[in-house]
Design a protein around this motif. Structure first.
Motif, short mmCIF file in Angstrom:
data_model
loop_
_atom_site.label_atom_id
_atom_site.label_comp_id
_atom_site.label_asym_id
_atom_site.label_seq_id
_atom_site.Cartn_x
_atom_site.Cartn_y
_atom_site.Cartn_z
N THR A 1 38.82 -17.11 -41.64
CA THR A 1 39.53 -17.84 -42.68
C THR A 1 38.55 -18.47 -43.66
N GLY A 2 37.28 -18.48 -43.30
CA GLY A 2 36.26 -19.02 -44.20
C GLY A 2 36.25 -20.54 -44.24
N ARG A 3 36.76 -21.18 -43.17
CA ARG A 3 36.77 -22.65 -43.18
C ARG A 3 36.12 -23.22 -41.93
N PRO A 4 35.44 -24.36 -42.10
CA PRO A 4 34.87 -25.01 -40.91
C PRO A 4 35.98 -25.42 -39.96
N LYS B 1 31.88 -27.69 -33.11
CA LYS B 1 32.02 -27.30 -34.51
C LYS B 1 31.66 -25.83 -34.65
N ALA B 2 32.41 -25.15 -35.49
CA ALA B 2 32.11 -23.74 -35.77
C ALA B 2 32.67 -23.44 -37.14
N GLU B 3 32.36 -22.26 -37.66
CA GLU B 3 33.12 -21.81 -38.82
C GLU B 3 34.11 -20.77 -38.32
N THR C 1 35.20 -17.91 -39.28
CA THR C 1 34.73 -17.05 -40.38
C THR C 1 35.83 -16.16 -40.95
#
Ligand code: FAD
Ligand code: SF4
Ligand code: SF4
Ligand code: SF4
Lengths: 335, 109
Positions: free
Chosen positions: A246-249, A240-242, A244
């Motif tokens: 696109t600003g979505r998990p 799991k990551a973000e 960043t």
């Protein structure tokens, strides 16, 4: 004949001995391992040129073999020192006219970042483990199969308050991009993803190698730090990551996770500070006398530094410091 | 007036010249550690609220730091204060403290 003791027979220490020999000064290398070469002995090919590490090391070994008045003491550790005397783990004391400390760095222990599952799940490996696999010529999953999707995670054990390592280890970004390319060459149909926070390509040819990874090898770069790794029912790994940018998990199933472990300071540095009057930086690496004009000198006259004992560095920089420390020691002795 | 059927969109630009940074400066003064955020997104990646709703802790506090306060209070209300993000933040930021501080400072936005 004047005599300098070099502690640590990595690439920096080896270069230092050669330069001293050229100047007619006797040098003794104290190396705790059975063999000279330091960390580079374990690496496969080197960034940014993909030159074999063995080739670089063999050349350094040949030069050292030809040098006169160099004594090599492997399999013994230095425990204490003054500018005129070095104590070994055997209890022996060696006299000298100056000391160069070239004891290098320690690899970060990835088990401390438990959320990444190193030593817990199969197929979570470190960058150092991957170099060993490349050297054996075989990168395989624990099942014996070839990985189809691989993620590399930057900054493991660097830039991280949680493990008390605030500094950037400098070479792991470049190593990560190099390893991504090697993996793509080995498994052209595999997907390779690098998870990064900042990409630090500080040297000549490094940024070009990064571009090459994107353009010629289709390595994917995701700007986000992996938060955790878990095993899946089909024996793969889920990360799991973000994302960043696109600003979505983001979540993803992978076959193999490579942790780009950082360079941390040796534990011995604290006793150098406590018992030998030398200074450490907050990062634990040794503190040179001056960051501009005295990079290879210590705060104690007659004790010098070379290589990664003062900060993370690449091989070229470490070799240059080997030369610089030798010249600084030679000058000090002649005074 | 004749209605031509056109409207003007509100600009999406973060206009630092027009944004009032007073509250943002106050927040950063109270919790300087927030300025050390490197935007790695680990907090958002691990956040249960963020995986189920549009809530994005990193984005909200970054917008607040730029003086974009609209909706910040409502967004931060989605946080359950579970503290998972704090366990993981590589800068060691007291993330729950950030949530509480932003809510306290920006209750009227
Ligand atoms: C995964 C990884 C990949 C890398 N790949 C590259 C690359 O492709 N290209 C590149 O330019 N750089 C690369 N680097 C960086 C490179 O490894 C270092 O620049 C180099 O190893 C530094 O050499 P050194 O001599 O300073 O230290 P070291 O290699 O750490 O050598 C220090 C030596 O001192 C000995 N020693 C320590 N303490 C004592 C003691 N008390 N008594 C006696 N002996 C002691 C150690 O056993 C060791 O042999 C990489 C680093 C990592 C982590
Ligand atoms: S070189 Fe790159 S991967 Fe290594 S610590 Fe610095 S930013 Fe992280
Ligand atoms: S404390 Fe709030 S922001 Fe942090 S993970 Fe929990 S719900 Fe998300
Ligand atoms: S985990 Fe910490 S450093 Fe990373 S984006 Fe969140 S608040 Fe910033």
């Amino acid at each position: 004949m004047k005599h300098v003791i070099i502690i640590g027979g990595g690439i920096a220490g080896m270069q230092c001995a050669c330069t001293l020999a050229d100047r007619g000064i006797a040098a003794t290398i104290i190396e705790k391992e059975a063999d000279l070469g330091g960390k580079i002995r374990s690496w496969h090919v080197l960034f940014p040129t993909f030159t074999s590490a063995d080739e670089v090391l063999s050349a350094a070994r040949r030069r050292l073999a030809q040098a006169e008045n160099v004594t090599i003491r492997t399999g013994c550790e230095a425990t204490k020192l003054t500018p005129k005397r070095v104590t070994l783990s055997t209890g022996e004391e060696l006299e000298c006219d100056a000391v160069v400390i070239a004891t290098g760095f320690t690899l970060f222990d990835a088990r401390l970042k438990e959320e990444y599952g190193y030593g817990i799940y199969d197929n979570v490996v470190t960058s150092a483990d991957l170099e060993h696999m490349f050297n054996k010529g075989e990168v395989r999953l624990s099942s014996g199969q070839a990985p189809r999707r691989i993620a590399l995670l930057h900054c493991v054990g660097s830039r991280d308050e949680k493990v008390c390592q605030r500094h950037c280890s400098k070479v792991c970004c470049v190593t990560g991009v190099k390893q991504a390319i090697e993996l793509k060459k080995m498994f052209p149909t595999a997907d390779v993803f690098n998870f990064y926070m900042d990409i630090r390509m500080f040297g000549p040819g490094y940024e070009e190698m990064y571009r090459e990874a994107q353009l010629a090898h289709n390595v994917h770069f995701v700007r986000g730090r992996i938060s955790e790794v878990s095993p899946t029912i089909d024996n793969r790994l889920q990360i799991k990551a973000e994302d960043t940018l696109t600003g979505r998990p983001l979540k993803m199933g992978i076959d193999m996770l490579v942790l780009l472990v950082g360079m941390r300071s040796n534990d011995w540095n604290t006793s150098l500070e406590a018992e030998c009057g030398l200074k450490c930086q907050p990062s634990g690496f040794m503190q040179p006398k001056d960051s501009f004009l005295g990079n290879v000198e210590s705060n104690v006259e007659g004790i010098f530094y070379a290589g990664t004992v003062t900060a993370p560095k690449n091989i070229g920089e470490s070799i240059n410091e080997g030369t610089a420390a030798a010249l600084a020691a030679a000058e000090w002795i002649s005074k | 007036m004749i209605n031509f059927g056109f409207s003007i969109n509100k600009p999406r630009t973060i206009d630092i010249d027009r944004n009032n940074l007073r509250k943002s400066n106050e927040i950063m003064h109270e919790m300087p550690e927030l300025q050390t955020c490197i935007g790695c997104g680990t907090c958002t990646a691990t956040c249960t609220a963020g995986n189920l709703t549009e809530f994005n802790f990193r984005k909200v506090h970054t917008l607040v730091r730029r003086g974009e306060y609209q909706g910040a209070y409502v967004e931060m209300n989605k946080c359950m204060l579970c503290g998972k993000c704090r366990l993981l933040c590589p800068r060691g930021i007291n993330t729950r403290g950030v949530v509480m501080l932003i809510k306290r400072k920006l209750g009227d936005f």
